[in-house]
Every structure is written in structure tokens, then in C-alpha cells.
Design an enzyme around this catalytic site. Structure first.
Site, PDB file in Angstrom:
ATOM      1  N   ARG A   1     -16.702  20.240 -24.537  1.00  8.55           N
ATOM      2  CA  ARG A   1     -15.170  20.662 -23.660  1.00  8.55           C
ATOM      3  C   ARG A   1     -14.303  21.165 -23.920  1.00  8.55           C
ATOM      4  O   ARG A   1     -12.883  21.755 -23.439  1.00  8.55           O
ATOM      5  CB  ARG A   1     -15.258  19.499 -21.643  1.00  8.55           C
ATOM      6  CG  ARG A   1     -16.302  18.865 -21.651  1.00  8.55           C
ATOM      7  CD  ARG A   1     -16.205  18.366 -20.095  1.00  8.55           C
ATOM      8  NE  ARG A   1     -16.089  17.443 -20.718  1.00  8.55           N
ATOM      9  CZ  ARG A   1     -16.984  15.951 -20.847  1.00  8.55           C
ATOM     10  NH1 ARG A   1     -17.838  16.428 -20.328  1.00  8.55           N
ATOM     11  NH2 ARG A   1     -16.544  14.606 -21.377  1.00  8.55           N
TER      12      ARG A   1
ATOM     13  N   SER B   1     -30.313  10.842 -24.064  1.00  4.68           N
ATOM     14  CA  SER B   1     -30.015  10.868 -23.183  1.00  4.68           C
ATOM     15  C   SER B   1     -30.443  10.467 -22.228  1.00  4.68           C
ATOM     16  O   SER B   1     -30.254  10.751 -21.157  1.00  4.68           O
ATOM     17  CB  SER B   1     -29.328  12.141 -22.975  1.00  4.68           C
ATOM     18  OG  SER B   1     -27.493  11.668 -21.682  1.00  4.68           O
TER      19      SER B   1
ATOM     20  N   ASN C   1     -31.867   3.724 -21.371  1.00  9.20           N
ATOM     21  CA  ASN C   1     -31.855   2.768 -22.298  1.00  9.20           C
ATOM     22  C   ASN C   1     -31.870   1.465 -21.447  1.00  9.20           C
ATOM     23  O   ASN C   1     -32.636   0.125 -21.152  1.00  9.20           O
ATOM     24  CB  ASN C   1     -32.276   2.517 -23.765  1.00  9.20           C
ATOM     25  CG  ASN C   1     -30.587   2.888 -23.962  1.00  9.20           C
ATOM     26  OD1 ASN C   1     -29.936   3.740 -23.661  1.00  9.20           O
ATOM     27  ND2 ASN C   1     -30.641   3.621 -25.346  1.00  9.20           N
ATOM     28  N   CYS C   2     -30.828   1.249 -20.828  1.00  6.29           N
ATOM     29  CA  CYS C   2     -30.105  -0.043 -20.012  1.00  6.29           C
ATOM     30  C   CYS C   2     -31.437   0.195 -18.928  1.00  6.29           C
ATOM     31  O   CYS C   2     -31.875  -1.106 -17.960  1.00  6.29           O
ATOM     32  CB  CYS C   2     -29.325   0.388 -20.055  1.00  6.29           C
ATOM     33  SG  CYS C   2     -27.631   0.262 -20.582  1.00  6.29           S
TER      34      CYS C   2
ATOM     35  N   THR D   1     -14.134   7.208 -40.391  1.00  2.00           N
ATOM     36  CA  THR D   1     -15.277   6.386 -40.891  1.00  2.00           C
ATOM     37  C   THR D   1     -14.384   6.588 -42.383  1.00  2.00           C
ATOM     38  O   THR D   1     -13.056   6.761 -42.228  1.00  2.00           O
ATOM     39  CB  THR D   1     -16.355   6.896 -41.703  1.00  2.00           C
ATOM     40  OG1 THR D   1     -16.334   8.148 -42.233  1.00  2.00           O
ATOM     41  CG2 THR D   1     -17.677   6.627 -40.537  1.00  2.00           C
TER      42      THR D   1
ATOM     43  N   GLY E   1     -20.596   3.750 -30.880  1.00  2.16           N
ATOM     44  CA  GLY E   1     -21.638   3.082 -30.583  1.00  2.16           C
ATOM     45  C   GLY E   1     -22.391   2.045 -31.516  1.00  2.16           C
ATOM     46  O   GLY E   1     -21.007   1.695 -32.061  1.00  2.16           O
TER      47      GLY E   1
ATOM     48  N   TYR F   1      -9.968  -8.186   1.335  1.00  3.60           N
ATOM     49  CA  TYR F   1     -10.281  -8.883   2.338  1.00  3.60           C
ATOM     50  C   TYR F   1     -10.487  -8.442   3.661  1.00  3.60           C
ATOM     51  O   TYR F   1      -9.964  -7.965   3.965  1.00  3.60           O
ATOM     52  CB  TYR F   1      -9.341  -9.836   2.090  1.00  3.60           C
ATOM     53  CG  TYR F   1      -9.630 -10.964   3.105  1.00  3.60           C
ATOM     54  CD1 TYR F   1     -10.155 -11.660   3.127  1.00  3.60           C
ATOM     55  CD2 TYR F   1      -8.697 -11.654   4.193  1.00  3.60           C
ATOM     56  CE1 TYR F   1     -11.161 -12.599   4.349  1.00  3.60           C
ATOM     57  CE2 TYR F   1      -9.031 -12.597   4.821  1.00  3.60           C
ATOM     58  CZ  TYR F   1     -10.152 -12.869   5.015  1.00  3.60           C
ATOM     59  OH  TYR F   1     -11.065 -13.708   5.838  1.00  3.60           O
TER      60      TYR F   1
ATOM     61  N   LYS G   1      -8.039 -15.974   0.066  1.00  2.92           N
ATOM     62  CA  LYS G   1      -7.529 -16.626  -1.394  1.00  2.92           C
ATOM     63  C   LYS G   1      -8.931 -16.572  -2.471  1.00  2.92           C
ATOM     64  O   LYS G   1      -9.959 -16.434  -1.774  1.00  2.92           O
ATOM     65  CB  LYS G   1      -7.517 -18.041  -1.563  1.00  2.92           C
ATOM     66  CG  LYS G   1      -6.401 -18.242  -0.517  1.00  2.92           C
ATOM     67  CD  LYS G   1      -5.979 -19.677  -1.416  1.00  2.92           C
ATOM     68  CE  LYS G   1      -4.852 -20.830  -0.846  1.00  2.92           C
ATOM     69  NZ  LYS G   1      -5.927 -21.052   0.974  1.00  2.92           N
TER      70      LYS G   1
HETATM   71  C1  LIG Z   1     -33.924  -1.831 -23.408  1.00  2.65           C
HETATM   72  C2  LIG Z   1     -31.669  -2.010 -22.632  1.00  2.65           C
HETATM   73  C3  LIG Z   1     -31.212  -2.415 -22.429  1.00  2.65           C
HETATM   74  C4  LIG Z   1     -30.045  -2.747 -22.271  1.00  2.65           C
HETATM   75  N1  LIG Z   1     -29.027  -2.375 -21.566  1.00  2.65           N
HETATM   76  C5  LIG Z   1     -27.729  -2.321 -21.368  1.00  2.65           C
HETATM   77  C6  LIG Z   1     -26.431  -2.757 -20.201  1.00  2.65           C
HETATM   78  O1  LIG Z   1     -27.252  -2.862 -19.426  1.00  2.65           O
HETATM   79  N2  LIG Z   1     -25.884  -2.299 -20.660  1.00  2.65           N
HETATM   80  C7  LIG Z   1     -25.646  -2.034 -21.151  1.00  2.65           C
HETATM   81  O2  LIG Z   1     -24.082  -2.195 -21.970  1.00  2.65           O
HETATM   82  N3  LIG Z   1     -25.994  -2.031 -22.700  1.00  2.65           N
HETATM   83  C8  LIG Z   1     -26.550  -2.041 -22.704  1.00  2.65           C
HETATM   84  N4  LIG Z   1     -28.265  -1.638 -23.384  1.00  2.65           N
HETATM   85  C9  LIG Z   1     -27.628  -1.345 -24.794  1.00  2.65           C
HETATM   86  C10 LIG Z   1     -27.021   0.786 -24.643  1.00  2.65           C
HETATM   87  O3  LIG Z   1     -27.946   1.308 -24.302  1.00  2.65           O
HETATM   88  C11 LIG Z   1     -26.513   1.002 -26.608  1.00  2.65           C
HETATM   89  O4  LIG Z   1     -24.985  -0.291 -26.693  1.00  2.65           O
HETATM   90  C12 LIG Z   1     -25.874   2.300 -26.251  1.00  2.65           C
HETATM   91  O5  LIG Z   1     -27.701   2.805 -26.001  1.00  2.65           O
HETATM   92  C13 LIG Z   1     -25.945   2.442 -27.933  1.00  2.65           C
HETATM   93  O6  LIG Z   1     -25.550   4.136 -27.750  1.00  2.65           O
HETATM   94  P1  LIG Z   1     -25.781   4.463 -28.850  1.00  2.65           P
HETATM   95  O7  LIG Z   1     -25.723   5.725 -29.425  1.00  2.65           O
HETATM   96  O8  LIG Z   1     -25.026   3.661 -30.893  1.00  2.65           O
HETATM   97  O9  LIG Z   1     -27.145   4.307 -29.353  1.00  2.65           O
HETATM   98  P2  LIG Z   1     -29.058   4.590 -29.112  1.00  2.65           P
HETATM   99  O10 LIG Z   1     -28.338   5.539 -27.432  1.00  2.65           O
HETATM  100  O11 LIG Z   1     -29.620   3.612 -28.801  1.00  2.65           O
HETATM  101  O12 LIG Z   1     -29.035   6.007 -29.720  1.00  2.65           O
HETATM  102  C14 LIG Z   1     -28.718   6.244 -31.132  1.00  2.65           C
HETATM  103  C15 LIG Z   1     -30.065   7.008 -31.080  1.00  2.65           C
HETATM  104  O13 LIG Z   1     -29.924   7.839 -32.383  1.00  2.65           O
HETATM  105  C16 LIG Z   1     -30.944   8.582 -33.608  1.00  2.65           C
HETATM  106  N5  LIG Z   1     -31.522   8.497 -34.326  1.00  2.65           N
HETATM  107  C17 LIG Z   1     -30.984   6.734 -35.250  1.00  2.65           C
HETATM  108  N6  LIG Z   1     -30.885   7.913 -36.527  1.00  2.65           N
HETATM  109  C18 LIG Z   1     -31.155   8.746 -36.057  1.00  2.65           C
HETATM  110  C19 LIG Z   1     -31.124   9.457 -37.064  1.00  2.65           C
HETATM  111  N7  LIG Z   1     -31.273   9.779 -39.184  1.00  2.65           N
HETATM  112  N8  LIG Z   1     -31.378  11.215 -37.297  1.00  2.65           N
HETATM  113  C20 LIG Z   1     -31.677  11.299 -35.673  1.00  2.65           C
HETATM  114  N9  LIG Z   1     -31.474  10.583 -34.660  1.00  2.65           N
HETATM  115  C21 LIG Z   1     -31.393   9.590 -35.260  1.00  2.65           C
HETATM  116  C22 LIG Z   1     -32.190   7.243 -32.292  1.00  2.65           C
HETATM  117  O14 LIG Z   1     -33.518   7.476 -32.291  1.00  2.65           O
HETATM  118  C23 LIG Z   1     -31.937   7.134 -31.028  1.00  2.65           C
HETATM  119  O15 LIG Z   1     -32.110   7.859 -29.954  1.00  2.65           O
HETATM  120  C24 LIG Z   1     -29.277  -1.850 -23.607  1.00  2.65           C
HETATM  121  C25 LIG Z   1     -30.377  -1.065 -24.219  1.00  2.65           C
HETATM  122  C26 LIG Z   1     -31.337  -1.099 -24.309  1.00  2.65           C
HETATM  123  C27 LIG Z   1     -32.388  -0.555 -25.567  1.00  2.65           C
END
Ligand SMILES: Cc1cc2nc3c(=O)[nH]c(=O)nc-3n(C[C@H](O)[C@H](O)[C@H](O)COP(=O)(O)OP(=O)(O)OC[C@H]3O[C@@H](n4cnc5c(N)ncnc54)[C@H](O)[C@@H]3O)c2cc1C
Length: 550
Positions: free
Chosen positions: A23, A40, A43-44, A275, A284, A428, A436
Site C-alpha cells: 500500500r 494468512s 491459527n486462532c 534488528t 511477531g 448505559y 455505574k
Molecule cells: C492454536 C492457536 C491459537 C491462537 N489463538 C490466539 C488468539 O486467540 N489470540 C491471539 O492474539 N493470538 C492467538 N494465537 C497466537 C497468534 O496466532 C500468533 O501470535 C501470531 O500468529 C504470530 O504471528 P507471526 O507472524 O509472528 O507468526 P505465525 O503466524 O506463526 O507465522 C509464522 C510463519 O512463518 C513461517 N516460517 C517460519 N520459518 C520460516 C522460514 N525459515 N522460511 C519460510 N517460512 C517460515 C511458518 O511456517 C509460519 O507459517 C494463537 C496461536 C495458535 C497456534
């Protein structure tokens, strides 16, 4: 010249960063590498897919690679694992998992969003077939297939955090008998122990046995059945184990590339999400960020911060000056009928960080008591004794918890005080709240404490009372005592009799007064102190005390 941005990881942080970057710069070359099959995905939502609450697997895909590519013009490479980063030549080495090809791709700027992987402690037998973890769609397919096949009638969940308890609810709803084993003395470690006791009791009501303060030693298998062995010599047989003992940041790439790693193992970043290499950003679950209140580095595996950090990183890659001011770790989770939420620092986190704090407990109806279906919520407020600044809050209830925690999370962001909470004008009408609001009430009680209008005693100080000097008075009606029990040694003086029975009391003693939730205790405290007696009100009343000491 157009900038070439490479993003590693295509889910919460990575996909958000890619979209934001596009964007901001239509000409940039943006390549997103994702090791797995999907970008995308939700996971939640995975526990709810296993529980059949989310029925359609496709709805877990927030978007597909094709749709994302079409909308944002991003070069998405699935099944592509980045194996290494050469910071000198500014290249990443990529393994195309489908073809086995290894190749290099250059970058001007790099964003790491590799997430965190479920911890698999080196327990004996941990690699047995039916010991599973939940991170992504293939993991949930594996668990769901077992439950759908009806062969898995019992499960043990190791770890009583968010994912473990969400899984417990969803497995129970599918008819799987579920046991939780947690090494800590409490479930849901972001909560203080007396608040988490409410969750423990609820789990028991739902038929989930929770063994707390008990560690797993190992697993054995016999004819498809797993036995979980604990350090208290308990052996629990089950069909399936879900390991949810926490996550570990995926820091290998960063570490191997020589980027700075924090003491918790997360990639070190500054407020710009940069970093130790000026051309590499990280976001993340893989990073350590600043706690908004304590200023200390923390790791929060939550989707909200990952998304916000992604936006900041993309802004800065594209020449902006965005800042991530820190996380308050605001979270909410559904555990059977309960909504359990927290924001900011807990009391134990304040202690750990040497931050002085006061606490107050209130129990308020979710909406006007006279309008049908009002439900009580328990609120614990943590605030500064010097200026009343709200430092944290925990709320557990059944209705309206989510909106109150969001108000309090906003208050923390705005550095508001407990007296600001008193003044908040919140919407309210009887179906939604009370004149309250529970947040106002929490503010009143905390402010009273701060101003010295009331002296409280907390549940955990009750055992230090001196029976020669301290007299505990139960102010509730006889019926309430009979229904719920009472604090051993307490004398019974219902509030409405207190004024007339003052002559029975001794000004040389301290009267510890309590009622169900603290309100009548406050009134009694005011009556007693204005009549020259020493008094303290049990914060949160019998309800908080009973949950905590059970
Ligand atoms: C079951 C579950 C339920 C959850 N529920 C909640 C919730 O209700 N509320 C909430 O706030 N959070 C929740 N979370 C946490 C939330 O999903 C994570 O905090 C969030 O997804 C983190 O985003 P991220 O991009 O850091 O990692 P991710 O979303 O995990 O994405 C990382 C991606 O990087 C890829 N990857 C890693 N290394 C490499 C590499 N070397 N090369 C290429 N690709 C790579 C992985 O395959 C993965 O797909 C939940 C997580 C899980 C597993």
C-alpha cells in the site's frame, strides 16, 4: 530504484507487513516466503475447527495465496523455506520444498516473521505417534481426524495456558474425556493465582480434571494407548496427548545470521522493529519487545501485537518513522462458559519487576441486575500506590468481560488513573450495563483505597491475623452463610444489625469485616471507623477469598 523487500513467514505478521508495504509503495518488488502450504490462515481459529464450531475448513483461510497475489501484487512462494541469510551479500538461501531446489534471492530490506514453534520438552516417549501439538492447519487436521474417527475417547492436555484450555473446551464438546496437567500451581499464567482459581473451579464443573503443580515425566505406549507419567507418580491413560507447554521463538535464522538475540531467546529489535542489522526488521512471536508499563523486554505470542509490529516495520522499510511503543499483553480467551481476560501487569508481574502496586477486587453485574440474564464478573485492578495509575487488570465472567477489558486496556495506554476510571462516562442501558459500569465501580473501590476511605485486607493476608487482636465478622445473611460456608473463626453480625450491636465490640481489637463481594464490607468499615473502631475490609469479599483458598 524500486526497493526489493523479502518477507519470511506469511501468516499474521508476514502477510500484514506485505500488504502494508504494497500500500505504501506500488513499485516495490515484494517477495514473501512461506514454508507451509498456506499464508494468512487463522491459527486462532484452529481449536474451534477441531471442536466443529467452525465447520468449514476453508473459512480458516483468511485469504489464499492467489487472492493475495492478485490484490497486492506480491510474489508469494509457498513451500519455500528460507535456510539462511547472508548479510554481507544481502541474500537469502531458499529451499523449494516441492522440487528440492536450493537457490538464492537478493534483498534490499528483509522482514523476519517466522513466528514461534510449540515447545516439545525432551520427555521420555515424547515422539510417540499420538503426542501432538497445535500450530497450523496440518496440525489441526491431524487432531481433528482422530477425533472425527471416534477412536480417541480420552485426551491429556499438558499445559494449562490459552491453547491448552481452548483445546480442553473443544475436545470436551466433541465428547473426548479430557485431563489437564500443569506444572505451575495455577492455570493461565498471565493471571494472578486467586483469579485463576475461578478458572480451575469452572474446569472442574465442566468435568475436566486439572492436576496443578504436577509435571510430566514421560510417556509410554501400549496397544495404541498412551500412559502419561507425572512427577507425583500419577499414571493417566489416554488415547491422545496435546502438548501445549508454550512456544519458543523461531530464532535460528536470525541467530545463524549473527543478529542480536535477547535473553528470552527472541530476536532483539528496537522500537522501529529494526534488528541489530539496519536492513533487517523482525516482528511477531519471534521478537522481544518492550513491555508498555515496565519497559522490560517481553515476548507476547499474540496476534494483535504481531499485526501492529508488522505495520510499523513495513512503514519503516518504506522510509517512514513509525514506532511500536510496547505491548500490554492484552488478551481474552473463552474457556467453556467463562471469558477470561487480562491486560497490563498482574500483581505477580509487578512484584517480579519491583514495581509497587495496590490491588482491588470487585464483583459487578454485567448489566442491570433487574434486566434478565445479568452475570457477575470478577475484576482485579492493579494500580500504582503513588499516583493511582492503572497498571493492569484481570476480568473473569460470562458476559461483557471483553468490552470492560478493552476499556481498561485503553486506560492503560492513556496512562489513566483509577480516579479517571471513576469518571469514565460509559454507555448505559439496562441490557448492556449499569449506570455505574463495572469499570466505574472498580475505579470507585480503588480510589477509596487510595484516598484512605477504606482499609482493605487481601485474601492472602488473612492467615497472618492474630486471633487475640483481630476479630473477623461475617456481615452476610444467615442464608448466605448456610449456602456458601464462611471463614473459620468468624463471628456473625449481619450488616443491618451492626449499628445496634456496636456496644458488643471492643475498641482495642481490629475488626476484619467481609460480605459476599466487598460492598457491605465497605459500608461496615465506614460505620466502624466513624464510631472509633479499627477495621479492615476483606477485598473482594468471601467470593474472592473462597476461590483463592479452596
Ligand atoms: C492454536 C492457536 C491459537 C491462537 N489463538 C490466539 C488468539 O486467540 N489470540 C491471539 O492474539 N493470538 C492467538 N494465537 C497466537 C497468534 O496466532 C500468533 O501470535 C501470531 O500468529 C504470530 O504471528 P507471526 O507472524 O509472528 O507468526 P505465525 O503466524 O506463526 O507465522 C509464522 C510463519 O512463518 C513461517 N516460517 C517460519 N520459518 C520460516 C522460514 N525459515 N522460511 C519460510 N517460512 C517460515 C511458518 O511456517 C509460519 O507459517 C494463537 C496461536 C495458535 C497456534
Amino acid at each position: 530504484m524500486a526497493i526489493k523487500l523479502i518477507i519470511i513467514g506469511g501468516v499474521a505478521g508476514g502477510a500484514t507487513a506485505a500488504a502494508r508495504a504494497r500500500r505504501l509503495d506500488e513499485r516495490a518488488e515484494i517477495i514473501l516466503f512461506e514454508r507451509g502450504e498456506y499464508i494468512s490462515f487463522a491459527n486462532c481459529g484452529l481449536p474451534y475447527y477441531i471442536g466443529n464450531v467452525i465447520k468449514n475448513r476453508d473459512s480458516l483461510l483468511v485469504t489464499t495465496a492467489e487472492a493475495f497475489k492478485a490484490r497486492y501484487n506480491i510474489d508469494i512462494r509457498l513451500f519455500s523455506e528460507v535456510m539462511g541469510i547472508d548479510r554481507t551479500s544481502k541474500q537469502v538461501k531458499v529451499h523449494d520444498i516441492m522440487t528440492g531446489r536450493i537457490y538464492e534471492e537478493s534483498y534490499d530490506k528483509l522482514i523476519l516473521s517466522p513466528g514461534a514453534e510449540p515447545v516439545r520438552p525432551p520427555f521420555k516417549g515424547v515422539d510417540l505417534e499420538n503426542i501432538l501439538t497445535l500450530r497450523n492447519i496440518p496440525d489441526s487436521d491431524m487432531i481433528k481426524a482422530r477425533v472425527d474417527a471416534g477412536r480417541h475417547e480420552s485426551s491429556v492436555i499438558v499445559g494449562g495456558g490459552f491453547i491448552g484450555l481452548e483445546m480442553a473446551e473443544n475436545l470436551v464438546s466433541r465428547g473426548v474425556k479430557t485431563t489437564v496437567i500443569e506444572k505451575l500451581d495455577q492455570l493461565m499464567s498471565p493471571l494472578d493465582p486467586e483469579m485463576s482459581a475461578i478458572v480451575r473451579d469452572h474446569m472442574a464443573e465442566k468435568g475436566v480434571e486439572c492436576y496443578l503443580g504436577e509435571g510430566v515425566k514421560g510417556f509410554t505406549e501400549n496397544e495404541g494407548l498412551i500412559t502419561v507419567h507425572t512427577d507425583k507418580n500419577r499414571n493417566i491413560e489416554c488415547d491422545m496427548v496435546i502438548l501445549s507447554v508454550g512456544v519458543r521463538p523461531e530464532n535460528r535464522l536470525a541467530r545463524d545470521a549473527g543478529l542480536a538475540i535477547g535473553h528470552m531467546g527472541g530476536i532483539k529489535v528496537n522500537a522501529a522493529m529494526r534488528t541489530s542489522d539496519p536492513d533487517i526488521y523482525a516482528i511477531g512471536d519471534a521478537v522481544e519487545v518492550r513491555d508498555f508499563i515496565s519497559g522490560q523486554p517481553v515476548m507476547t505470542a499474540l496476534a494483535g501485537p504481531a499485526n501492529k509490529e508488522a505495520r510499523v516495520a513495513a512503514d519503516n522499510v518504506m522510509g517512514g518513522k513509525s514506532i511500536f511503543k510496547g505491548t500490554t499483553g492484552t488478551s481474552v480467551v473463552k474457556i467453556f462458559d467463562l471469558t477470561v481476560a487480562s491486560t497490563g501487569l498482574s500483581e505477580k508481574a509487578c512484584r517480579h519487576n519491583n514495581i509497587p502496586c495496590l490491588t482491588s477486587y470487585t464483583h459487578s453485574n454485567s448489566h442491570a441486575a433487574y434486566y434478565p440474564a445479568a452475570r457477575m464478573m470478577a475484576i482485579k485492578l492493579v494500580f500504582s500506590p503513588s499516583n493511582g495509575r492503572v497498571l493492569g487488570a484481570q476480568i473473569i465472567g460470562m458476559e461483557g468481560v471483553d468490552k470492560r477489558i478493552d476499556v481498561l486496556a485503553t486506560a492503560i495506554r492513556g496512562s489513566m488513573t483509577v480516579s479517571d476510571l471513576e469518571e469514565l462516562e460509559l454507555a448505559y442501558a439496562p441490557p448492556y450495563s449499569s449506570a455505574k459500569d463495572p469499570v466505574n465501580v472498580a475505579g470507585f473501590v480503588a480510589s477509596n483505597l487510595l484516598k484512605g476511605d477504606v482499609r482493605n485486607i487481601n485474601w492472602n493476608d488473612m492467615e497472618d491475623l492474630d486471633p487475640d487482636k483481630d476479630i473477623v465478622i461475617d456481615l452476610r445473611d444467615k442464608r448466605e452463610l448456610n449456602d456458601t460456608g464462611f471463614i473459620p473463626g468468624a463471628i456473625h453480625i449481619p450488616l443491618i444489625e451492626l449499628r445496634s450491636r456496636l456496644p458488643e465490640l471492643d475498641k482495642g481489637k481490629t475488626y476484619i469485616v467481609y460480605c459476599a463481594v466487598g460492598m457491605r464490607g465497605y459500608l461496615a468499615h465506614r460505620i466502624l471507623t466513624q464510631n472509633g473502631f479499627k477495621s479492615r475490609n476483606l477485598s473482594g469479599g468471601f467470593r474472592t477469598y473462597d476461590a483463592a483458598v479452596k
